[in-house]
Scaffold this motif. Sequence first.
Motif, PDB file in Angstrom:
ATOM      1  N   GLU A  43       0.760  -1.179   0.007  1.00  0.00           N
ATOM      2  CA  GLU A  43      -0.016  -0.084  -0.205  1.00  0.00           C
ATOM      3  C   GLU A  43       0.910   1.091   0.079  1.00  0.00           C
ATOM      4  O   GLU A  43       0.625   2.067   0.713  1.00  0.00           O
ATOM      5  CB  GLU A  43      -0.924  -0.270   1.083  1.00  0.00           C
ATOM      6  N   GLU A  44       1.771   1.223  -1.032  1.00  0.00           N
ATOM      7  CA  GLU A  44       2.811   2.327  -0.946  1.00  0.00           C
ATOM      8  C   GLU A  44       2.097   3.802  -1.097  1.00  0.00           C
ATOM      9  O   GLU A  44       2.758   4.657  -0.928  1.00  0.00           O
ATOM     10  CB  GLU A  44       4.043   1.976  -2.023  1.00  0.00           C
ATOM     11  N   PHE A  45       1.120   3.639  -1.941  1.00  0.00           N
ATOM     12  CA  PHE A  45       0.325   4.968  -2.203  1.00  0.00           C
ATOM     13  C   PHE A  45      -0.027   5.700  -1.028  1.00  0.00           C
ATOM     14  O   PHE A  45       0.009   7.006  -0.531  1.00  0.00           O
ATOM     15  CB  PHE A  45      -0.559   4.966  -3.284  1.00  0.00           C
ATOM     16  N   ARG A  46      -0.799   4.861  -0.175  1.00  0.00           N
ATOM     17  CA  ARG A  46      -1.309   5.276   1.213  1.00  0.00           C
ATOM     18  C   ARG A  46      -0.207   5.633   2.141  1.00  0.00           C
ATOM     19  O   ARG A  46      -0.284   6.477   2.823  1.00  0.00           O
ATOM     20  CB  ARG A  46      -2.220   4.054   1.702  1.00  0.00           C
ATOM     21  N   TYR A 101       7.670   3.536  -9.216  1.00  0.00           N
ATOM     22  CA  TYR A 101       6.653   4.262 -10.022  1.00  0.00           C
ATOM     23  C   TYR A 101       6.899   4.494 -11.383  1.00  0.00           C
ATOM     24  O   TYR A 101       6.559   4.143 -12.476  1.00  0.00           O
ATOM     25  CB  TYR A 101       5.764   5.281  -9.595  1.00  0.00           C
ATOM     26  N   ALA A 102       8.452   5.037 -11.427  1.00  0.00           N
ATOM     27  CA  ALA A 102       9.060   5.340 -12.659  1.00  0.00           C
ATOM     28  C   ALA A 102       9.332   4.196 -13.727  1.00  0.00           C
ATOM     29  O   ALA A 102       9.401   4.273 -14.706  1.00  0.00           O
ATOM     30  CB  ALA A 102      10.271   6.288 -12.362  1.00  0.00           C
ATOM     31  N   ASP A 103       9.634   3.078 -12.920  1.00  0.00           N
ATOM     32  CA  ASP A 103       9.843   1.801 -13.520  1.00  0.00           C
ATOM     33  C   ASP A 103       8.656   1.240 -14.038  1.00  0.00           C
ATOM     34  O   ASP A 103       8.873  -0.015 -14.663  1.00  0.00           O
ATOM     35  CB  ASP A 103      10.568   0.799 -12.591  1.00  0.00           C
ATOM     36  N   GLY A 104       7.654   1.957 -13.922  1.00  0.00           N
ATOM     37  CA  GLY A 104       6.193   1.232 -14.470  1.00  0.00           C
ATOM     38  C   GLY A 104       5.318   0.755 -13.381  1.00  0.00           C
ATOM     39  O   GLY A 104       4.026   0.173 -13.921  1.00  0.00           O
ATOM     40  N   LEU A 105       5.524   0.715 -12.170  1.00  0.00           N
ATOM     41  CA  LEU A 105       4.647   0.065 -11.219  1.00  0.00           C
ATOM     42  C   LEU A 105       3.417   0.845 -11.268  1.00  0.00           C
ATOM     43  O   LEU A 105       3.404   2.218 -10.986  1.00  0.00           O
ATOM     44  CB  LEU A 105       5.128  -0.035  -9.761  1.00  0.00           C
ATOM     45  N   ARG A 106       2.229   0.489 -11.351  1.00  0.00           N
ATOM     46  CA  ARG A 106       1.077   1.098 -11.237  1.00  0.00           C
ATOM     47  C   ARG A 106       0.298   1.286  -9.883  1.00  0.00           C
ATOM     48  O   ARG A 106       0.706   0.519  -9.077  1.00  0.00           O
ATOM     49  CB  ARG A 106      -0.083   0.304 -12.190  1.00  0.00           C
ATOM     50  N   LEU A 148      -6.503  -3.716  -7.198  1.00  0.00           N
ATOM     51  CA  LEU A 148      -5.873  -3.954  -8.408  1.00  0.00           C
ATOM     52  C   LEU A 148      -4.712  -2.805  -8.788  1.00  0.00           C
ATOM     53  O   LEU A 148      -5.136  -1.512  -8.360  1.00  0.00           O
ATOM     54  CB  LEU A 148      -6.869  -4.019  -9.282  1.00  0.00           C
ATOM     55  N   ARG A 149      -3.833  -3.129  -9.528  1.00  0.00           N
ATOM     56  CA  ARG A 149      -2.875  -1.972  -9.894  1.00  0.00           C
ATOM     57  C   ARG A 149      -3.224  -1.651 -11.404  1.00  0.00           C
ATOM     58  O   ARG A 149      -3.034  -2.095 -12.304  1.00  0.00           O
ATOM     59  CB  ARG A 149      -1.594  -2.622  -9.870  1.00  0.00           C
ATOM     60  N   ILE A 150      -4.096  -0.519 -11.376  1.00  0.00           N
ATOM     61  CA  ILE A 150      -4.761  -0.150 -12.707  1.00  0.00           C
ATOM     62  C   ILE A 150      -4.252   1.356 -13.035  1.00  0.00           C
ATOM     63  O   ILE A 150      -4.754   1.476 -14.245  1.00  0.00           O
ATOM     64  CB  ILE A 150      -6.372  -0.242 -12.488  1.00  0.00           C
ATOM     65  N   PHE A 151      -3.917   2.107 -12.183  1.00  0.00           N
ATOM     66  CA  PHE A 151      -3.854   3.475 -12.571  1.00  0.00           C
ATOM     67  C   PHE A 151      -2.215   3.833 -12.911  1.00  0.00           C
ATOM     68  O   PHE A 151      -1.471   3.345 -12.090  1.00  0.00           O
ATOM     69  CB  PHE A 151      -4.285   4.438 -11.292  1.00  0.00           C
ATOM     70  N   ASP A 152      -1.980   4.712 -13.855  1.00  0.00           N
ATOM     71  CA  ASP A 152      -0.693   5.184 -14.036  1.00  0.00           C
ATOM     72  C   ASP A 152      -0.183   6.029 -12.983  1.00  0.00           C
ATOM     73  O   ASP A 152      -0.965   6.697 -12.666  1.00  0.00           O
ATOM     74  CB  ASP A 152      -0.585   5.784 -15.556  1.00  0.00           C
ATOM     75  N   ASP A 189       2.856  10.442 -13.127  1.00  0.00           N
ATOM     76  CA  ASP A 189       3.177  11.649 -12.645  1.00  0.00           C
ATOM     77  C   ASP A 189       3.244  11.812 -11.309  1.00  0.00           C
ATOM     78  O   ASP A 189       4.133  13.019 -10.903  1.00  0.00           O
ATOM     79  CB  ASP A 189       1.760  12.384 -12.983  1.00  0.00           C
ATOM     80  N   ILE A 190       3.074  10.782 -10.316  1.00  0.00           N
ATOM     81  CA  ILE A 190       3.367  10.953  -9.057  1.00  0.00           C
ATOM     82  C   ILE A 190       4.874  10.405  -8.828  1.00  0.00           C
ATOM     83  O   ILE A 190       5.637  11.221  -8.206  1.00  0.00           O
ATOM     84  CB  ILE A 190       2.598   9.698  -8.566  1.00  0.00           C
ATOM     85  N   ALA A 191       5.542   9.657  -9.655  1.00  0.00           N
ATOM     86  CA  ALA A 191       7.068   9.617  -9.742  1.00  0.00           C
ATOM     87  C   ALA A 191       7.576  11.015 -10.082  1.00  0.00           C
ATOM     88  O   ALA A 191       8.833  11.222  -9.239  1.00  0.00           O
ATOM     89  CB  ALA A 191       7.454   8.744 -10.896  1.00  0.00           C
ATOM     90  N   VAL A 192       7.353  11.449 -11.107  1.00  0.00           N
ATOM     91  CA  VAL A 192       7.938  12.963 -11.368  1.00  0.00           C
ATOM     92  C   VAL A 192       7.923  13.689 -10.204  1.00  0.00           C
ATOM     93  O   VAL A 192       8.860  14.433  -9.831  1.00  0.00           O
ATOM     94  CB  VAL A 192       7.404  13.512 -12.755  1.00  0.00           C
TER      95      VAL A 192
END
Length: 307
Positions: free
Chosen positions: A41-44, A76-81, A87-91, A94-97
């Motif tokens: 849950e890295e985004f949280r 995220y820069a390596d492509g993790l959604r 589910l991992r469905i969102f690009d 932009d968060i990586a940048v």
Amino acid sequence: GNPGRARRMLTDWLDTRVGSEDPLMPAALLARGDALVASNEEFRALFDYEQLLRDFPGSAEFERAVERELAIALRYADGLRRRAWGLRIFDASDIAVELLIRVQERMPGSQLAERAAIELADYYYQRREIGLASEAYSLYIENFPEGPNARHAARRRIYADIARFKGPEYDASGLLDAQVRIRRYEREYPADAAQTGINSALVERLDESLAAQQLVAAEYSLDTEELAAARLTLQRLVMAYPRTIAARNARGMLSDRGWNVPDSRPAPADEAGPIIIEGPAGAVPVEEQDGSTTPDNSDAPGAGGDR
């Protein structure tokens, strides 16, 4: 080894101290963020890290929270959604940048900032965002002139400048910038310049494209009956790039119209023709093995697999 239980315990503890200045708050926020990362849950987790960084900038956990955000940015820069509803469905590009930029702002001059700077530049380069890549490499060289990836950044910036050139009908300022930087690179890294071909030989190849661009401009002036401009452009072409095929054609055009042909005494032109290096939609020169500390397995923008 039980991040779910750790998260629940930390949440109960944090909920009773909302708005307090408990000295353990930074450690608790960092630990709950780590527990969330361990639970995928890295985004949280970013919410806890951001609260720590915002509310406790002087804490001992500040640098570790920045390091955690950098690690998430690289994933995220390596492509993790980004994960949602299990589910991992969102690009998440932009968060990586955004995270890579924040790391540099929060710890300028640090090793973390250096890593974030080169990762951001390489991210743009691999996605063929050539203008942004060139700017990011320039900022890296400006901020970390002695950094471990300075040579890598200088080389990539040259290729980015070349890739900005879309053809003789378009602006050639990128090639002029590249020529100046190639000569500087050859002075600063002579051995690497000889190995990778970033030297006077490449400058001469770029001369072909610059000469072709001037020839197109002269032909346009002829088509629009701007004869004085056409003559001046052709004469300047012959004098500036005497060894090119475009110069040979320009001398013929000047002679056919009875205009003065500058005495440049050119050497035989290379019959291979001008090198036309496409912009973001095309390819750039193939780079040799990279000696920098940043892993680099592919050199053309968009080739993928670089990081």
